[in-house]
Structure formats: structure tokens, C-alpha cells
Design a protein around this motif. Structure first.
Motif, PDB file in Angstrom:
ATOM      1  N   VAL A 114       0.991  -1.154   0.001  1.00 51.09           N
ATOM      2  CA  VAL A 114       0.189   0.020   0.015  1.00 51.09           C
ATOM      3  C   VAL A 114       0.909   1.241  -0.027  1.00 51.09           C
ATOM      4  CG1 VAL A 114      -1.605   1.557   1.313  1.00 51.09           C
ATOM      5  CG2 VAL A 114      -2.046  -1.025   1.079  1.00 51.09           C
ATOM      6  N   ILE A 115       1.915   1.343   0.834  1.00 52.69           N
ATOM      7  CA  ILE A 115       2.770   2.585   0.855  1.00 52.69           C
ATOM      8  C   ILE A 115       3.646   2.640  -0.307  1.00 52.69           C
ATOM      9  CG2 ILE A 115       4.956   1.630   2.126  1.00 52.69           C
ATOM     10  CD1 ILE A 115       4.305   3.910   4.189  1.00 52.69           C
ATOM     11  N   LEU A 116       4.137   1.777  -0.882  1.00 56.07           N
ATOM     12  CA  LEU A 116       4.917   1.686  -2.331  1.00 56.07           C
ATOM     13  C   LEU A 116       3.988   2.341  -3.297  1.00 56.07           C
ATOM     14  CD1 LEU A 116       7.214  -1.481  -2.184  1.00 56.07           C
ATOM     15  CD2 LEU A 116       8.073   0.938  -1.993  1.00 56.07           C
ATOM     16  N   TRP A 117       2.638   1.579  -3.440  1.00 51.54           N
ATOM     17  CA  TRP A 117       1.707   2.184  -4.294  1.00 51.54           C
ATOM     18  C   TRP A 117       1.360   3.691  -4.241  1.00 51.54           C
ATOM     19  CZ3 TRP A 117      -3.230   3.938  -3.165  1.00 51.54           C
ATOM     20  CH2 TRP A 117      -4.281   4.527  -4.246  1.00 51.54           C
ATOM     21  N   GLY A 118       1.452   4.217  -2.764  1.00 47.23           N
ATOM     22  CA  GLY A 118       1.035   5.622  -2.623  1.00 47.23           C
ATOM     23  C   GLY A 118       2.169   6.425  -2.913  1.00 47.23           C
ATOM     24  N   GLY A 119       3.446   5.827  -2.933  1.00 49.27           N
ATOM     25  CA  GLY A 119       4.569   6.671  -3.287  1.00 49.27           C
ATOM     26  C   GLY A 119       4.610   7.003  -4.925  1.00 49.27           C
ATOM     27  N   SER A 120       3.818   6.279  -5.687  1.00 51.79           N
ATOM     28  CA  SER A 120       3.777   6.655  -6.815  1.00 51.79           C
ATOM     29  C   SER A 120       3.209   7.984  -7.308  1.00 51.79           C
ATOM     30  CB  SER A 120       3.181   5.510  -7.933  1.00 51.79           C
ATOM     31  OG  SER A 120       1.758   5.381  -7.612  1.00 51.79           O
ATOM     32  N   PHE A 121       2.451   8.676  -6.134  1.00 49.33           N
ATOM     33  CA  PHE A 121       1.713   9.886  -6.403  1.00 49.33           C
ATOM     34  C   PHE A 121       2.820  10.824  -5.709  1.00 49.33           C
ATOM     35  CE2 PHE A 121      -1.537   6.592  -6.230  1.00 49.33           C
ATOM     36  CZ  PHE A 121      -2.191   7.144  -7.475  1.00 49.33           C
ATOM     37  N   ASN A 122       3.615  10.406  -5.045  1.00 46.90           N
ATOM     38  CA  ASN A 122       4.593  11.466  -4.401  1.00 46.90           C
ATOM     39  C   ASN A 122       5.317  12.463  -5.657  1.00 46.90           C
ATOM     40  OD1 ASN A 122       4.490  11.221  -1.647  1.00 46.90           O
ATOM     41  ND2 ASN A 122       6.109   9.566  -1.808  1.00 46.90           N
ATOM     42  N   ARG A 123       4.981  13.724  -5.164  1.00 48.85           N
ATOM     43  CA  ARG A 123       5.458  14.740  -6.194  1.00 48.85           C
ATOM     44  C   ARG A 123       6.202  15.988  -5.509  1.00 48.85           C
ATOM     45  NH1 ARG A 123       3.534  11.399  -8.681  1.00 48.85           N
ATOM     46  NH2 ARG A 123       2.092  11.193 -10.348  1.00 48.85           N
ATOM     47  N   LYS A 124       6.497  15.653  -4.233  1.00 49.04           N
ATOM     48  CA  LYS A 124       7.367  16.620  -3.414  1.00 49.04           C
ATOM     49  C   LYS A 124       8.590  16.312  -3.168  1.00 49.04           C
ATOM     50  CE  LYS A 124       3.535  19.129  -2.157  1.00 49.04           C
ATOM     51  NZ  LYS A 124       3.477  20.437  -2.293  1.00 49.04           N
ATOM     52  N   LYS A 125       9.643  17.208  -3.299  1.00 51.45           N
ATOM     53  CA  LYS A 125      11.063  16.953  -3.234  1.00 51.45           C
ATOM     54  C   LYS A 125      11.486  17.251  -1.743  1.00 51.45           C
ATOM     55  CE  LYS A 125      15.288  18.886  -5.282  1.00 51.45           C
ATOM     56  NZ  LYS A 125      16.038  19.847  -6.118  1.00 51.45           N
ATOM     57  N   ILE A 126      12.536  16.426  -1.196  1.00 51.90           N
ATOM     58  CA  ILE A 126      13.162  16.392  -0.032  1.00 51.90           C
ATOM     59  C   ILE A 126      14.584  16.706  -0.193  1.00 51.90           C
ATOM     60  CG2 ILE A 126      13.624  15.022   1.688  1.00 51.90           C
ATOM     61  CD1 ILE A 126      11.234  13.334   1.394  1.00 51.90           C
ATOM     62  N   ASP A 127      14.911  17.904   0.734  1.00 53.54           N
ATOM     63  CA  ASP A 127      16.237  18.142   1.003  1.00 53.54           C
ATOM     64  C   ASP A 127      16.810  17.449   2.382  1.00 53.54           C
ATOM     65  OD1 ASP A 127      18.771  19.132   1.278  1.00 53.54           O
ATOM     66  OD2 ASP A 127      18.065  21.342   1.469  1.00 53.54           O
ATOM     67  N   LEU A 128      17.587  16.459   1.620  1.00 55.57           N
ATOM     68  CA  LEU A 128      18.127  15.477   2.935  1.00 55.57           C
ATOM     69  C   LEU A 128      19.165  15.844   3.875  1.00 55.57           C
ATOM     70  CD1 LEU A 128      18.907  12.491   0.488  1.00 55.57           C
ATOM     71  CD2 LEU A 128      17.046  12.639   2.234  1.00 55.57           C
ATOM     72  N   SER A 129      19.548  16.918   3.603  1.00 53.04           N
ATOM     73  CA  SER A 129      20.412  17.989   4.488  1.00 53.04           C
ATOM     74  C   SER A 129      19.561  18.765   5.574  1.00 53.04           C
ATOM     75  CB  SER A 129      21.163  18.819   3.819  1.00 53.04           C
ATOM     76  OG  SER A 129      20.692  19.896   3.171  1.00 53.04           O
TER      77      SER A 129
END
Length: 269
Positions: free
Chosen positions: A172-187
Motif C-alpha cells: 500500500v505504501i509503495l503504491w502511494g509513493g507513485s503519487f509523491n510529487r514533493k522534493k526532499i532536502d536530505l540535509s
């Protein structure tokens, strides 16, 4: 002469060897090769988790998840709320799954375009995420076995929750990830940092946490606690059995969204 004597006193072969051994142990990910062709992706994920401020929170959250039950189980009030056992079980065994999985593939957003240009096998990329999450569930369940001290029903609920997490919630959570459109700054630091958080992260909590609680509560009310646990366990086993088909479906969703994600991750948000 004085310098020579000092060097002889301070110079020990063992001290040099200890430093070398420490360096090898902290960076050795050879064990991941046991997972075959997904090993390079697992190594990439593990290094990403350990080397960046934002992803390290996923590691520290493991302790919170593992000890979460101690906030409730010692309190007799919750003894008559068996559906709550499932909530704690899902959360406790799935804390890494939830915290890390909800931002797949945004963790790689900084170099996602480069990653996609390498003609990688997307299913292997996703399977590495699945494997890390599934392993975390198993480890957290095993470490949480001492909760049996508060009653065998709690251990049974945690077992059912762990199987459900592996078979259902990982997909479910991997499927939900296909809708992610937000960038993350790892620092950036993780505390009070909502970068990368969108509607997906809020909505995904419904199937992850609320749905299994409803299913459990329904069967517990209609039949029994044991049957309710069995239903969740069977659902998890079905998810595990159909893992390959589910992963192909999920991979297809990511491939459909590939260029949309590349474009979104190139934006500043």
C-alpha cells in the motif's frame, strides 16, 4: 632520542589494527549481496539513511516504535480495548515502514533524474525498498516479543499486525509513493520539518492504520479476538503470496508517473 623514545612508547600495532577494523565494520554492506540483484539498491538506501540528517530520523524512530506499547499496556484501562492492541502492533512493528516508506521515492528526489537515466530495472529499485521495510517489521516484532509479559493476546495481535504490515501495508505504501510529487532536502533536520509532506502522506494513514483497526474490531465484535487476528494474518499472507503480481502492478504505476515525478522533483517546493 627523546622523540624516538616517545614514538616507541606510543606506537602499538594493535592500535593501528583497531582503527582499520572499525572502518571496515561501519561501512561493510557485503551482507546485502545475499539479496541478489537488489543489493546495489539496498546499499544505496542504507547509505542514504545513515549519512543524511532527514533520513536518520527513520532509524531513531525505531526506538519509539519499539517502546510505544509501554505507554499503554501497563495501564489496565486498555485491557478491555483489544482493537487497540492491533493499532499498537501495526505502529510498533511498522514504524520504519511508515516513516521511511511514505516518502518513497522522494528520498531520491535530489538525484532522481540521474537515477532514471541509468536505465535501471524499476522493479528491483522498488523491491529494495520493500525488502528493507519487510526486514524492519520482522526485526521489530522479534524485539517486541517481551510484550507477552502483558498477556499472550498482545503478542498474538502483534504477530497478526506484523504479517499484515509485510503483506499489505508495504504494498500500500509503495503504491502511494507513485503519487509523491514533493522534493526532499536530505540535509535538513527532521524535527518539525514537513518538507516533502503532501496529501498523499496524510491520506495513506487511512489504509495503513485505520482500515486494519476497523477490520479487526468488526471480526472481534462478531466472532472473537482470535478470529480477528486470524483474518488480518490471512490477509497478510495473501499479500505475501501475490507479492510478485502486486509489485508488477505497483511498478507499472511508477513507470506511468516517471516523467511527472522527474519534473516535480526538479521544482523547488
Amino acid at each position: 632520542m627523546l622523540n624516538s623514545k616517545l614514538l616507541h612508547k606510543k606506537l602499538f600495532l594493535d592500535s593501528g589494527l583497531k582503527t582499520q577494523v572499525k572502518e571496515v565494520n561501519t561501512s561493510n554492506l557485503e551482507w546485502t549481496k545475499n539479496f541478489g540483484d537488489i543489493a546495489p539498491f539496498m546499499q544505496l538506501d542504507l547509505r542514504l539513511i545513515w549519512r543524511n540528517k532527514r533520513t536518520k530520523s527513520s532509524v531513531w524512530m525505531l526506538a519509539l516504535g519499539l517502546l510505544y506499547g509501554l505507554f499503554f499496556y501497563p495501564n489496565p484501562t486498555y485491557n478491555n480495548m483489544p482493537f487497540f492492541f492491533i493499532f499498537i502492533g501495526i505502529f510498533s512493528t511498522g514504524i520504519f515502514l511508515i516513516n521511511f516508506g511514505q516518502f518513497v521515492p522522494a528520498w531520491d528526489s535530489g538525484y532522481y533524474k540521474l537515477l532514471m537515466s541509468q536505465n535501471i530495472k524499476y522493479e528491483q529499485y522498488l523491491k529494495s525498498k520493500f525488502t528493507l521495510m519487510a526486514l524492519s517489521v520482522v526485526i521489530l516484532f522479534v524485539l517486541g516479543i517481551p510484550y507477552v509479559y502483558f498477556g499472550w493476546k498482545i503478542l498474538l495481535a502483534h504477530f497478526a499486525a506484523a504479517i499484515y504490515n509485510i503483506g499489505i501495508n508495504t504494498h500500500v505504501i509503495l503504491w502511494g509513493g507513485s503519487f509523491n510529487r514533493k522534493k526532499i532536502d536530505l540535509s535538513q533536520k527532521a524535527a518539525f520539518n514537513y518538507q516533502g509532506t503532501g496529501a498523499v502522506q496524510w491520506l495513506i494513514g487511512i489504509p495503513l492504520l485505520v482500515l486494519p483497526m476497523i477490520i479487526f474490531a468488526l471480526f472481534n465484535w462478531l466472532l472473537s479476538f482470535e478470529i480477528a487476528c486470524l483474518v488480518l494474518t490471512v490477509m497478510g499472507v495473501v499479500g505475501i503470496v501475490f507479492h510478485q503480481k502486486l509489485m508488477r502492478f505497483i511498478t507499472g504505476k511508477y513507470l506511468e508517473s516517471k516523467y511527472k515525478m522527474i519534473d516535480a522533483f526538479n521544482q523547488d517546493n
